[in-house]
Design a protein around this motif. Structure first.
Motif, PDB file in Angstrom:
ATOM      1  N   ALA A  59       0.830  -1.211   0.000  1.00  0.00           N
ATOM      2  CA  ALA A  59       0.000   0.000   0.000  1.00  0.00           C
ATOM      3  C   ALA A  59       0.863   1.260   0.000  1.00  0.00           C
ATOM      4  O   ALA A  59       0.583   2.217  -0.724  1.00  0.00           O
ATOM      5  CB  ALA A  59      -0.928  -0.003   1.204  1.00  0.00           C
ATOM      6  N   ASP A  60       1.928   1.274   0.806  1.00  0.00           N
ATOM      7  CA  ASP A  60       2.805   2.436   0.876  1.00  0.00           C
ATOM      8  C   ASP A  60       3.512   2.680  -0.452  1.00  0.00           C
ATOM      9  O   ASP A  60       3.636   3.819  -0.895  1.00  0.00           O
ATOM     10  CB  ASP A  60       3.837   2.252   1.988  1.00  0.00           C
ATOM     11  CG  ASP A  60       4.742   3.462   2.134  1.00  0.00           C
ATOM     12  OD1 ASP A  60       4.237   4.518   2.592  1.00  0.00           O
ATOM     13  OD2 ASP A  60       5.933   3.368   1.774  1.00  0.00           O
ATOM     14  N   GLY A  63       0.835   3.886  -2.984  1.00  0.00           N
ATOM     15  CA  GLY A  63       0.424   5.229  -2.572  1.00  0.00           C
ATOM     16  C   GLY A  63       1.505   6.270  -2.818  1.00  0.00           C
ATOM     17  O   GLY A  63       1.225   7.393  -3.242  1.00  0.00           O
ATOM     18  N   THR A  84      -3.348   2.119   8.603  1.00  0.00           N
ATOM     19  CA  THR A  84      -3.885   0.967   7.883  1.00  0.00           C
ATOM     20  C   THR A  84      -4.924   0.252   8.726  1.00  0.00           C
ATOM     21  O   THR A  84      -4.715   0.018   9.908  1.00  0.00           O
ATOM     22  CB  THR A  84      -2.761  -0.021   7.517  1.00  0.00           C
ATOM     23  OG1 THR A  84      -1.802   0.642   6.693  1.00  0.00           O
ATOM     24  CG2 THR A  84      -3.299  -1.236   6.782  1.00  0.00           C
ATOM     25  N   ALA A  97      -3.193  -3.534  -4.911  1.00  0.00           N
ATOM     26  CA  ALA A  97      -3.383  -2.240  -4.259  1.00  0.00           C
ATOM     27  C   ALA A  97      -3.749  -1.213  -5.317  1.00  0.00           C
ATOM     28  O   ALA A  97      -3.135  -1.162  -6.382  1.00  0.00           O
ATOM     29  CB  ALA A  97      -2.096  -1.822  -3.547  1.00  0.00           C
ATOM     30  N   ALA A  99      -4.471   2.928  -5.560  1.00  0.00           N
ATOM     31  CA  ALA A  99      -4.348   4.200  -4.842  1.00  0.00           C
ATOM     32  C   ALA A  99      -4.918   5.348  -5.661  1.00  0.00           C
ATOM     33  O   ALA A  99      -4.810   5.369  -6.890  1.00  0.00           O
ATOM     34  CB  ALA A  99      -2.873   4.479  -4.541  1.00  0.00           C
ATOM     35  N   THR A 113      -5.308   4.065  -0.323  1.00  0.00           N
ATOM     36  CA  THR A 113      -4.982   2.856  -1.074  1.00  0.00           C
ATOM     37  C   THR A 113      -5.833   1.702  -0.554  1.00  0.00           C
ATOM     38  O   THR A 113      -5.782   1.374   0.633  1.00  0.00           O
ATOM     39  CB  THR A 113      -3.485   2.518  -0.946  1.00  0.00           C
ATOM     40  OG1 THR A 113      -2.714   3.650  -1.360  1.00  0.00           O
ATOM     41  CG2 THR A 113      -3.124   1.317  -1.806  1.00  0.00           C
ATOM     42  N   ASP A 114      -6.610   1.114  -1.428  1.00  0.00           N
ATOM     43  CA  ASP A 114      -7.411  -0.062  -1.112  1.00  0.00           C
ATOM     44  C   ASP A 114      -6.635  -1.297  -1.556  1.00  0.00           C
ATOM     45  O   ASP A 114      -6.088  -1.332  -2.668  1.00  0.00           O
ATOM     46  CB  ASP A 114      -8.760  -0.017  -1.829  1.00  0.00           C
ATOM     47  CG  ASP A 114      -9.625   1.133  -1.358  1.00  0.00           C
ATOM     48  OD1 ASP A 114      -9.582   1.463  -0.161  1.00  0.00           O
ATOM     49  OD2 ASP A 114     -10.350   1.699  -2.196  1.00  0.00           O
ATOM     50  N   VAL A 115      -6.586  -2.311  -0.694  1.00  0.00           N
ATOM     51  CA  VAL A 115      -5.892  -3.555  -1.009  1.00  0.00           C
ATOM     52  C   VAL A 115      -6.939  -4.662  -1.112  1.00  0.00           C
ATOM     53  O   VAL A 115      -7.712  -4.886  -0.172  1.00  0.00           O
ATOM     54  CB  VAL A 115      -4.820  -3.898   0.047  1.00  0.00           C
ATOM     55  CG1 VAL A 115      -4.118  -5.209  -0.305  1.00  0.00           C
ATOM     56  CG2 VAL A 115      -3.807  -2.755   0.170  1.00  0.00           C
ATOM     57  N   GLN A 126      -7.137  -1.210   3.989  1.00  0.00           N
ATOM     58  CA  GLN A 126      -7.188   0.149   3.440  1.00  0.00           C
ATOM     59  C   GLN A 126      -6.179   1.007   4.191  1.00  0.00           C
ATOM     60  O   GLN A 126      -6.135   0.997   5.418  1.00  0.00           O
ATOM     61  CB  GLN A 126      -8.585   0.733   3.591  1.00  0.00           C
ATOM     62  CG  GLN A 126      -8.747   2.078   2.927  1.00  0.00           C
ATOM     63  CD  GLN A 126     -10.179   2.541   3.002  1.00  0.00           C
ATOM     64  OE1 GLN A 126     -10.669   2.901   4.064  1.00  0.00           O
ATOM     65  NE2 GLN A 126     -10.871   2.494   1.871  1.00  0.00           N
ATOM     66  N   THR A 127      -5.373   1.739   3.428  1.00  0.00           N
ATOM     67  CA  THR A 127      -4.342   2.601   3.993  1.00  0.00           C
ATOM     68  C   THR A 127      -4.577   4.031   3.538  1.00  0.00           C
ATOM     69  O   THR A 127      -4.825   4.283   2.360  1.00  0.00           O
ATOM     70  CB  THR A 127      -2.936   2.141   3.550  1.00  0.00           C
ATOM     71  OG1 THR A 127      -2.720   0.818   4.017  1.00  0.00           O
ATOM     72  CG2 THR A 127      -1.855   3.048   4.073  1.00  0.00           C
TER      73      THR A 127
END
Length: 136
Positions: A59-60, A63, A84, A97, A99, A113-115, A126-127
């Motif tokens: 996610a990082d 994103g 997260t 992911a 974003a 960001t949805d995973v 979700q982050t």
């Protein structure tokens, strides 16, 4: 061939940790970035689900690419805050992911960001991250 910040392979090559985990950056645009990661036993925690840190790294990474592509020319970025929520474990298959920016400002860019677990298209996490805009 020259480095191209719009080419996903070039963006991923600039992040050796993410590349080493096996993240595949599948899309890179200012309004939407995406990437995938396949389940592997060496990326798991007790009980065989993907480690939360691995999902957070995916996610990082995605994103950060989204934030980077929204920077003004000559600026760079760094994560200053990331939160997260995990909704379900991933015990097999591939995660994706996706974003998109929530806020693009002069000092900060906020990205969500949805995973998803790809096969069933189920949201697994979700982050939301805040990226600083650093000008030289």
């Amino acid at each position: 061939m020259a480095w191209d910040p719009t080419r996903p392979a070039d963006l991923l090559a600039a992040m050796p940790f993410a590349d080493g985990l096996g993240i595949d950056l599948t899309g890179a645009a200012a309004e939407h970035a995406s990437g995938t990661l396949s389940w592997s036993s060496d990326l798991c925690t007790s009980g065989a689900p993907l480690h939360g840190g691995v999902l957070m790294t995916l996610a990082d990474t995605v994103g950060a690419v989204c934030a980077y592509l929204n920077l003004p020319q000559g600026a760079d970025t760094s994560t200053v805050e990331s939160k997260t929520n995990f909704f379900r474990p991933v015990r097999a298959g591939t995660v994706e992911a996706v974003a998109h920016p929530l806020h693009i400002g002069r000092s900060f860019i906020v990205v969500q960001t949805d995973v998803f677990e790809v096969r069933e298209r189920v949201l697994v996490g979700q982050t939301t991250q805040t990226q600083t805009v650093r000008t030289r």
